[in-house]
Design a protein around this motif. Structure first.
Motif, PDB file in Angstrom:
ATOM      1  N   THR A 202       0.808  -1.216   0.000  1.00 27.98           N
ATOM      2  CA  THR A 202       0.000   0.000   0.000  1.00 27.98           C
ATOM      3  C   THR A 202       0.845   1.272   0.000  1.00 27.98           C
ATOM      4  O   THR A 202       0.344   2.351  -0.299  1.00 27.98           O
ATOM      5  CB  THR A 202      -0.907   0.043   1.245  1.00 27.98           C
ATOM      6  N   ASP A 207      -3.735   3.823   5.309  1.00 30.04           N
ATOM      7  CA  ASP A 207      -4.469   4.607   4.321  1.00 30.04           C
ATOM      8  C   ASP A 207      -5.743   3.819   4.000  1.00 30.04           C
ATOM      9  O   ASP A 207      -5.738   2.929   3.151  1.00 30.04           O
ATOM     10  CB  ASP A 207      -3.640   4.810   3.055  1.00 30.04           C
ATOM     11  N   PRO A 208      -6.852   4.107   4.695  1.00 36.44           N
ATOM     12  CA  PRO A 208      -8.068   3.314   4.546  1.00 36.44           C
ATOM     13  C   PRO A 208      -8.574   3.175   3.117  1.00 36.44           C
ATOM     14  O   PRO A 208      -9.054   2.105   2.726  1.00 36.44           O
ATOM     15  CB  PRO A 208      -9.080   4.069   5.417  1.00 36.44           C
ATOM     16  N   SER A 209      -8.481   4.234   2.312  1.00 31.63           N
ATOM     17  CA  SER A 209      -8.988   4.134   0.941  1.00 31.63           C
ATOM     18  C   SER A 209      -8.148   3.159   0.111  1.00 31.63           C
ATOM     19  O   SER A 209      -8.689   2.350  -0.666  1.00 31.63           O
ATOM     20  CB  SER A 209      -8.992   5.513   0.275  1.00 31.63           C
ATOM     21  N   VAL A 210      -6.839   3.207   0.273  1.00 30.69           N
ATOM     22  CA  VAL A 210      -5.962   2.269  -0.442  1.00 30.69           C
ATOM     23  C   VAL A 210      -6.173   0.856   0.083  1.00 30.69           C
ATOM     24  O   VAL A 210      -6.181  -0.114  -0.683  1.00 30.69           O
ATOM     25  CB  VAL A 210      -4.483   2.694  -0.294  1.00 30.69           C
ATOM     26  N   GLN A 211      -6.359   0.722   1.387  1.00 20.91           N
ATOM     27  CA  GLN A 211      -6.604  -0.593   1.970  1.00 20.91           C
ATOM     28  C   GLN A 211      -7.883  -1.215   1.420  1.00 20.91           C
ATOM     29  O   GLN A 211      -7.915  -2.407   1.086  1.00 20.91           O
ATOM     30  CB  GLN A 211      -6.700  -0.468   3.493  1.00 20.91           C
ATOM     31  N   ALA A 212      -8.931  -0.424   1.331  1.00 20.74           N
ATOM     32  CA  ALA A 212     -10.204  -0.938   0.812  1.00 20.74           C
ATOM     33  C   ALA A 212     -10.060  -1.412  -0.628  1.00 20.74           C
ATOM     34  O   ALA A 212     -10.608  -2.453  -1.016  1.00 20.74           O
ATOM     35  CB  ALA A 212     -11.284   0.146   0.916  1.00 20.74           C
ATOM     36  N   GLN A 213      -9.319  -0.672  -1.428  1.00 19.48           N
ATOM     37  CA  GLN A 213      -9.092  -1.067  -2.813  1.00 19.48           C
ATOM     38  C   GLN A 213      -8.259  -2.342  -2.880  1.00 19.48           C
ATOM     39  O   GLN A 213      -8.492  -3.206  -3.741  1.00 19.48           O
ATOM     40  CB  GLN A 213      -8.390   0.054  -3.569  1.00 19.48           C
ATOM     41  N   THR A 235     -10.135  -1.168   8.601  1.00 19.12           N
ATOM     42  CA  THR A 235     -10.728  -1.113   7.266  1.00 19.12           C
ATOM     43  C   THR A 235     -10.622  -2.450   6.551  1.00 19.12           C
ATOM     44  O   THR A 235     -11.602  -2.937   5.954  1.00 19.12           O
ATOM     45  CB  THR A 235     -10.050  -0.022   6.420  1.00 19.12           C
TER      46      THR A 235
END
Length: 376
Positions: A202, A207-213, A235
């Motif tokens: 990541t 980084d929650p948005s990168v983790q979700a992706q 996340t």
């Protein structure tokens, strides 16, 4: 680890919350017993929030346990980036009387070292540093052998998977993360030779948005068990649970976030180690102690502060017994990396019958066979 990788880790791992490092700071004191000269003032800095269901929360909870056990006065600072701002936050703690600083994030080391040179009467201990500075009597590093319980969690994951595809989301390609990914894979393969581990970096500890992706990408590849080496774990675990897949946790017990898909995990129990470090400093015995240098503890050498998390409902008695047998082999002097071990290209990196030392594992720069993805 090369300078370029370290520089990349520091650059990409910067927190955007420079202001939050000051706003997130708080002081707390204990009413329990103290030293004859008054309570020792101890500072803790964390790269993220103290309620991240991960690395920082585990460290924070360890500091609270230490506070109760020692009577130390504790200064806390959350969201301290791995930049020169960390040096300023620690200096502020020293100005408030801190005589011991716990710098808990990988990228805080060089700033702790800078201050150790300027403040010889203050002790600095760094969490997870690969190597301290033998010239400084007031600086040490400490850590547990994280890959031992991660190997054991890999056994549970190898048994749990239905697709034989595991996933691993990690921050940076430093030896600690590489060793964890490799140990997880070898543990899974010990009970399921078909198991593979697909990796995604990541470029951030949180980084929650990168983790979700990253979770979505792994699920799209038919991965059904996801683990991670991230500071904040919430996340990834929640996204995995929402998709009906299974989770293996890291840093902290997050089983409450995955009531259906929790397999097991690995978590920190920092309280006893923090307490012993503080008592050593309180007694004026840090110089020449086991903490004055690079302290490592694992199942081979003592009580590893990195321990197994609770099991989920899908882990049966036979799997638990297999895990206990493997754990005992480490206690008896074995290693997750006992040879033969091959890298991704099929090259023997650990010969049959041999096993690397703890120090050698902390220089790991390869993926083992069965890991899918490039280092980076």
């Amino acid at each position: 680890m090369s300078r370029s990788i370290r520089a990349l880790a520091l650059l990409l791992g910067l927190s955007l919350a420079v202001v939050a490092s000051a706003c997130g700071s708080s002081d707390s004191t204990s009413s329990s017993s103290s030293t004859k000269d008054g309570p020792l003032t101890v500072g803790f800095i964390y790269v993220g929030p103290k309620d991240d269901y991960g690395y920082n929360q585990a460290a924070y909870e360890g500091s609270i346990a230490m506070e109760k056990a020692t009577g130390a006065k504790v200064l806390q600072a959350e969201n301290v980036p791995e930049t020169a701002d960390a040096e300023q936050v620690m200096q502020n703690m020293i100005d408030k009387g801190a005589k011991l600083i716990f710098a808990t994030s990988y990228g805080h080391f060089e700033f702790a070292k800078n201050l150790a040179e300027k403040n010889p009467d203050v002790v600095f201990v760094h969490q997870g540093g690969l190597k301290g500075d033998a010239k400084l009597d007031n600086l040490g590093t400490y850590f547990g052998t994280v890959y031992e319980p991660v190997y054991l969690a890999g056994i549970a994951a190898g048994k749990a998977t239905k697709t034989n595809k595991l996933g691993y989301i990690y921050a940076f390609p430093i030896p600690q993360t590489l060793a964890n990914i490799n140990a997880f894979t070898l543990g899974a393969q010990s009970v399921n030779p078909k198991a593979t581990t697909t990796t995604i970096a990541t470029g951030s500890w949180c980084d929650p948005s990168v983790q979700a992706q990253a979770v979505k990408s792994l699920l799209d590849k038919d991965v059904d068990v996801i683990s991670q080496h991230q500071d904040c774990t919430k996340t990834i675990i929640e996204a995995t649970e929402a998709a009906g897949a299974m989770s293996v946790g890291y840093h902290h017990d997050a089983s409450s976030l995955a009531p259906k898909g929790w397999v097991t995990g690995s978590e920190w129990n920092w309280g006893p180690l923090y307490t012993d470090i503080v008592k050593t400093v309180q007694a004026g015995k840090f110089k020449g102690s086991k903490y004055d240098g690079d302290f490592r503890v694992g199942l081979q050498t003592g009580n590893n502060p990195f321990v197994q998390s609770p099991y989920g409902s899908m882990v049966d008695a036979d799997t638990k017994a297999t895990i206990e047998k493997a754990k005992q082999s480490f206690v008896d002097g074995g290693s997750p990396f006992k040879g033969p071990v091959k890298d991704q290209d099929g090259k023997i990196v650990v010969k049959a019958g041999e096993q690397p030392t703890y120090a050698q594992i902390e220089t790991m720069d390869y993926f083992v066979q069965g890991v899918v993805g490039k280092i980076g």
